[in-house]
Design a protein around this motif. Structure first.
Motif, PDB file in Angstrom:
ATOM      1  N   GLU A  97      -1.540  -8.621  -6.602  1.00  0.00           N
ATOM      2  CA  GLU A  97      -0.238  -9.214  -6.863  1.00  0.00           C
ATOM      3  C   GLU A  97      -0.231 -10.714  -6.558  1.00  0.00           C
ATOM      4  O   GLU A  97      -0.713 -11.135  -5.497  1.00  0.00           O
ATOM      5  N   LEU A 154       2.282  -1.705  -1.525  1.00  0.00           N
ATOM      6  CA  LEU A 154       1.581  -0.468  -1.829  1.00  0.00           C
ATOM      7  C   LEU A 154       0.124  -0.588  -1.379  1.00  0.00           C
ATOM      8  O   LEU A 154      -0.426  -1.689  -1.312  1.00  0.00           O
ATOM      9  N   HIS A 197      -1.222   1.255  -5.155  1.00  0.00           N
ATOM     10  CA  HIS A 197      -0.972   0.356  -6.280  1.00  0.00           C
ATOM     11  C   HIS A 197      -1.790   0.830  -7.491  1.00  0.00           C
ATOM     12  O   HIS A 197      -2.983   1.110  -7.371  1.00  0.00           O
ATOM     13  N   GLY A 244      -2.289  -3.083  -2.841  1.00  0.00           N
ATOM     14  CA  GLY A 244      -1.487  -3.931  -3.729  1.00  0.00           C
ATOM     15  C   GLY A 244      -1.639  -5.415  -3.511  1.00  0.00           C
ATOM     16  O   GLY A 244      -1.553  -6.201  -4.465  1.00  0.00           O
ATOM     17  N   TYR A 246       5.453  -4.559  -4.825  1.00  0.00           N
ATOM     18  CA  TYR A 246       4.172  -4.001  -5.266  1.00  0.00           C
ATOM     19  C   TYR A 246       3.074  -4.274  -4.247  1.00  0.00           C
ATOM     20  O   TYR A 246       2.183  -3.455  -4.018  1.00  0.00           O
ATOM     21  N   TYR A 281      -1.316  -6.420 -15.276  1.00  0.00           N
ATOM     22  CA  TYR A 281      -0.753  -5.105 -14.988  1.00  0.00           C
ATOM     23  C   TYR A 281      -0.849  -4.125 -16.164  1.00  0.00           C
ATOM     24  O   TYR A 281      -0.554  -2.946 -16.004  1.00  0.00           O
TER      25      TYR A 281
END
Length: 794
Positions: free
Chosen positions: A592, A585, A517, A588, A582, A613
């Motif tokens: 998120e 990852l 990520h 991630g 996402y 982000y």
């Protein structure tokens, strides 16, 4: 004349000094002034070879010996080859021949005592456009002193009759008694203390002509030729190389486990393999400037010979100078009609036994035959798949019977890979586990049709073959483009009839190449999970910063596709993961938010200016900037997905400018996806801030009909042919045309439904983009639609 100095040799001297030496002399004389560095040397002539055979009365015995060769099963090949070599090794050089050699050696010494030289075989039928003879004859390196030199030259003479060379001449239709052997003697490049490798002036798998492919290893190049280790690889793009840009579009770090060096011995010609120290394994063998220098030399060589070339290079570890040590015509792709394409496609998937580097694009089914050496040839049946640790030129007589090759070790430019390409059989090299994961005698499927990664599956899997002559396919007036995501397939797909790439999905590169990520790289110190942190640290260990890793990997993936289709436009969509995607990852999940409906949540444009982000988007922009500005691939255009409002579009364009991607600068165009009804309703307003549109028919259908396209329960209602969706698409095309902005569509429907293509063409769309497997059918439907529209108009 028994000898010739390199400065006396030209390419037309092949009958006298063989292909290898003629090429070295040609380059030494014609390209040294252009900066191409060739080690000086001399060559013995074909006349010297014939004189040696006649003087020792072995010419007729050799001819009679070869008459007894079993040309059906080659059952006595080993015996005949051995006797032939002993005949030559038992002969003596005349005083005049020895004197000529030693006088030339003395001139090379140039007042130094016993310099080191390389002694290379060069047959008079070698390095021809349709026969490379690569690895058939012997080379001796680091030879010092008069006695050792004379002995090595005689060994080269004898290598004209290695088992593999005899079989190769039989296969190619050469008469043994008409071939002579010249020996080249060159000043030694101390690559044992440096590095060495090979290069092709076309991409070796696809034959794509605008790529120079270089590969290499630490130490002597024999490890690379034999495929005993996986090398570093470099892909250099010719058009931007000529523009003075940083044209290295892709670099791959090999494991380089072993380094071959010279062993201490009386003649200094024996070698040993030592373990490569960890720091050098994690370091590229060449700097970017050295890669660029070699690529420029390769291009000079190709332009001089006016054909694709296969070169060998070396770096002297004492002087740090680069040299070209050989150059021969590339023999696999030069005669192919690259527009005639056979597409292999697996119809099912099975249990994967091993994976490695794919050689070629074919699929083969056969019986796995584990062989430890060429002595096991009696176990190989026609069409069997050879499974072994590594191959060398001694394997060549066996390889012609094989239906495929799978090795534990080796790269794309190993000897096994080169021979597999020449024979047209699929090979998976450098798998690391072939001999452990595959059972002798079991049926397997070898697939090289899935990109640069080759797969070996258990059992016989069904697959299809489709032969297509691209020259017979007429492109419609409406542009037909590709939807792509995998850089490994870009060169292959570039041969398809197309007008460029209408959608490059960067999500594939992030998922499969980067795997991490972006915010986990930006905020690495804040990662809470120790295991994840350690894994990220391991993946990025060769980069000065975690962010550099992301930018470098993403830029290489994008650049590879941009180069494959240059100068046609390639429209790159900025990342369009949903939050749940996402989160998968590496690292991630920490960065998120959790959403009930990610499909309609924090995705697309709204992410790019958000503090959650924004720094990740900065890395994406830096990658695009590197591809366009540093690498010179200005055919790249950028597209913004899921842009809900005009104001949001302005925010994104402003922040892109802050990150170095200013609309209009260096001819940068920024498109917007048309996938939300607001994009259609306010198309005239969006047209004021964007340079073009691309209709995302899946999302537009979803938001027009109020259906989650990921919902199995609602899949029966989801229909791109719905009148409401088509009305919005027609409106979008009309408004784009009115605003003077390009508009295309990315989707499956125009290939599945001829009437859908007709609808789009009639509405005035500029382009339609297809997945590769749907492109040809899509073009057919577009041509029908245009013919129908023309007929109606008339």
């Amino acid at each position: 004349m028994f000898t010739k100095k390199f400065r006396e040799i030209r390419i037309q001297d092949i009958p006298s000094v063989g292909g290898k030496n003629a090429s070295l002399g040609e380059m030494y004389n014609q390209l040294s002034s252009k900066g191409v560095r060739i080690p000086d040397g001399f060559a013995t002539t074909a006349d010297a070879f014939w004189f040696f055979l006649k003087d020792n009365c072995i010419q007729v015995p050799l001819q009679n010996l070869l008459k007894g060769l079993d040309r059906k099963n080659y059952s006595n090949l080993h015996e005949i080859g051995s006797i032939a070599r002993e005949l030559i090794l038992g002969g003596n050089f005349s005083e005049s021949f020895s004197k000529a050699i030693l006088e030339e050696y003395s001139c090379l010494n140039n007042k130094e005592d016993n310099i080191e030289v390389a002694v290379r075989s060069s047959a008079t039928a070698e390095d021809l456009p349709d026969a490379s003879f690569a690895g058939q004859h012997d080379t001796f390196l680091n030879i010092t002193g008069e006695k050792a030199l004379l002995k090595s030259i005689k060994k080269c003479f004898a290598s004209l009759y290695t088992n593999r060379a005899i079989k190769y001449r039989e296969d190619k239709g050469f008469l043994h008694h008409e071939i002579a052997l010249s020996v080249g003697v060159q000043k030694m490049v101390r690559s044992d203390k440096g590095c060495s490798g090979v290069g092709f002036t076309i991409e070796p798998e696809s034959g794509f002509k605008n790529i120079i492919h270089l590969s290499g290893v630490w130490g002597l190049g024999e490890n690379l030729v034999q495929g005993t280790i996986n090398p570093d690889e470099f892909y250099v793009f010719k058009p931007t190389l000529l523009q003075g840009k940083n044209a290295i579009v892709q670099k791959k770090l090999g494991d380089k486990e072993k380094t071959m060096i010279y062993a201490a011995s009386e003649e200094h010609s024996s070698t040993i393999n030592i373990d490569t120290e960890a720091s050098k394994r994690n370091q590229f063998i060449l700097s970017d400037s050295e890669v660029t220098t070699l690529a420029k030399w390769a291009l000079e060589i190709e332009q001089h010979y006016q054909k694709p070339m296969d070169i060998e290079w070396a770096k002297d570890g004492i002087t740090n100078q680069l040299f070209i040590t050989q150059a021969r015509p590339e023999t696999v792709h030069h005669a192919k009609k690259l527009t005639t394409h056979v597409e292999y496609k697996l119809q099912e998937k099975g249990e994967i036994l091993t994976v490695g580097n794919a050689v070629g694009t074919k699929i083969a089914i056969g019986t796995a035959r584990i062989l430890n050496s060429p002595r096991d040839s009696h176990r190989l049946q026609e069409g069997d798949i050879i499974i072994t640790d590594v191959t060398s030129p001694d394997w060549d007589p066996l390889l012609k019977k094989a239906g495929g090759i799978v090795t534990n070790r080796g790269g794309r430019t190993s000897h096994a890979a080169i021979v597999a390409r020449e024979l047209g059989v699929p090979a998976v090299v450098g798998s690391n586990s072939a001999t452990q994961g595959i059972k002798n005698g079991e049926t397997i499927t070898v697939s090289c049709a899935e990109g640069k990664t080759g797969y070996v599956y258990r059992g016989a899997l069904s697959f299809s073959e489709e032969k297509v002559d691209f020259d017979k396919i007429k492109l419609p007036n409406t542009e037909a483009k590709l939807i792509l995501s995998d850089p490994e397939k870009a060169f292959q797909f570039s041969f398809y009839p197309n007008d460029g790439v209408g959608l490059l999905r960067m999500e594939f590169i992030i998922t499969h190449w980067i795997k991490i990520h972006p915010m986990a790289l930006v905020k690495f110190d804040q990662i809470k999970n120790v295991l994840i942190k350690d894994k990220i640290k391991s993946i990025t260990k060769n980069y000065p910063s975690k962010e550099d890793y992301f930018v470098d990997q993403l830029s290489q993936g994008i650049a590879t596709i941009a180069a494959a289709f240059y100068p046609k436009e390639v429209i790159v969509r900025m990342s369009d993961f949903k939050t749940n995607e996402y989160a998968h990852l590496l690292g991630g999940a920490q960065f998120e938010p959790r959403e009930e409906n990610p499909m309609l949540g924090f995705r697309g444009a709204s992410r790019y200016y958000s503090d959650l982000y924004k720094d990740g988007f900065r890395l994406e922009c830096e990658a695009i900037k590197r591809v366009r500005s540093t690498m010179g691939l200005t055919n790249i255009k950028v597209m913004i997905p899921f842009c809900r409002t005009v104001n949001e579009g302005k925010k994104v364009i402003d922040i892109m400018s802050d990150f170095g991607l200013k609309r209009g600068e260096n001819n940068l165009e920024i498109y917007v996806m048309t996938e939300i009804p607001s994009n259609v309703i306010l198309a005239n307003e969006f047209a004021k801030i964007f340079d073009g549109f691309s209709i995302g028919s899946n999302d537009l259908t979803q938001l027009t009909l109020g259906i989650d396209r990921d919902s199995d329960l609602m899949s029966g209602i989801f229909d791109e042919n719905d009148p409401a969706t088509k009305k919005l698409i027609a409106m979008a095309i009309e408004k784009a045309n009115y605003s003077g902005k390009k508009i295309g569509l990315c989707g499956q429907a125009p290939s599945d439904f001829p009437e859908y293509a007709s609808f789009l063409v009639k509405a005035g769309i500029d382009s339609i983009s297809f997945n590769p497997d749907a492109l040809l059918k899509g073009i057919e439907n577009m041509n029908k639609a245009e013919s129908y529209t023309t007929a109606i108009a008339n």
